[in-house]
Scaffold this active site. Sequence first.
Site, mmCIF file in Angstrom:
data_model
loop_
_atom_site.group_PDB
_atom_site.id
_atom_site.type_symbol
_atom_site.label_atom_id
_atom_site.label_comp_id
_atom_site.label_asym_id
_atom_site.label_seq_id
_atom_site.Cartn_x
_atom_site.Cartn_y
_atom_site.Cartn_z
ATOM 1 N N GLY A 7 0.820 -1.209 0.000
ATOM 2 C CA GLY A 7 0.000 0.000 0.000
ATOM 3 C C GLY A 7 0.852 1.256 0.000
ATOM 4 O O GLY A 7 0.601 2.201 0.757
ATOM 5 N N SER A 9 1.429 3.497 -2.458
ATOM 6 C CA SER A 9 1.179 4.491 -3.501
ATOM 7 C C SER A 9 0.793 5.859 -2.948
ATOM 8 O O SER A 9 0.804 6.853 -3.680
ATOM 9 C CB SER A 9 0.068 3.999 -4.440
ATOM 10 O OG SER A 9 -1.160 3.877 -3.746
ATOM 11 N N TYR A 150 -13.773 -3.283 10.038
ATOM 12 C CA TYR A 150 -12.434 -2.688 10.050
ATOM 13 C C TYR A 150 -11.780 -2.869 11.411
ATOM 14 O O TYR A 150 -10.603 -3.287 11.505
ATOM 15 C CB TYR A 150 -12.538 -1.204 9.699
ATOM 16 C CG TYR A 150 -11.221 -0.463 9.697
ATOM 17 C CD1 TYR A 150 -10.361 -0.541 8.610
ATOM 18 C CD2 TYR A 150 -10.846 0.323 10.785
ATOM 19 C CE1 TYR A 150 -9.155 0.144 8.603
ATOM 20 C CE2 TYR A 150 -9.646 1.019 10.783
ATOM 21 C CZ TYR A 150 -8.803 0.927 9.693
ATOM 22 O OH TYR A 150 -7.611 1.606 9.681
#
Length: 242
Positions: A7, A9, A150
């Site tokens: 992750g 980016s 989550y």
Amino acid sequence: MLALITGASRGIGKACALELAKEGYDIVVHCSGNIAGAEETALAVRALGRKAYMFAMDFSDPENVHNFCGGVMEHAGLPDVIVNNAGICLPAQIQDISLEDWDRLMNVNLKAVFVICRDFAPAMIERGSGSIVNVSSIWGRTGSAMESSYCASKGGLVMFSKSLAQELGPSGIRVNCVSPGCIDTDMNAGYSEEERKELEDRTPLGRFGTPGDVAKAVAFLASDKASFITGADLLVDGGFSI
């Protein structure tokens, strides 16, 4: 030295990639779909004089994660540091969460971390060294309405890390977590000004953190400065969870 950042980016992942590049690591830059962002991260890493290897892979399918690990080993080598940062959030009330949504979130946030650690563990054990830093969340400690899936994934990540630290410690491999609080990232960009003010007021330091704040904590745990730290869950939340 090689560091793998999932992750990477944008946000925390990108900040971790740049922080570790400054510390002398070549970087494996992973993204799910934001290829342009990953390319920007890779360019920034190279501008710091380090190598960057870019991989785009959707982690919602565990088989993809397994293939990703094989590709990293083939093209970049065995990482010295693994930062499991990739994650998604699907806010919804419990009655509106489909099994498909639940499974997708768990696959990305928790199962992908398991597969990455499982796939790299044998070679790390053989080498006798390595540092794994998993990016959890304070919501994995406190829970939060509308984010039960989550929070469950992030709480599970903390316990997975603590257990793995006990398992891999005798082989010279450290496993730790960081649990960010309210951080200025795209994931938190949807807060209204009123909601943001409320969260800032609940934070003793009175502000949102930056991705760089988290990246510095990750870099510390990854480094020899933390050589006697394993199984820790370092809060990076400005005091929010006190």
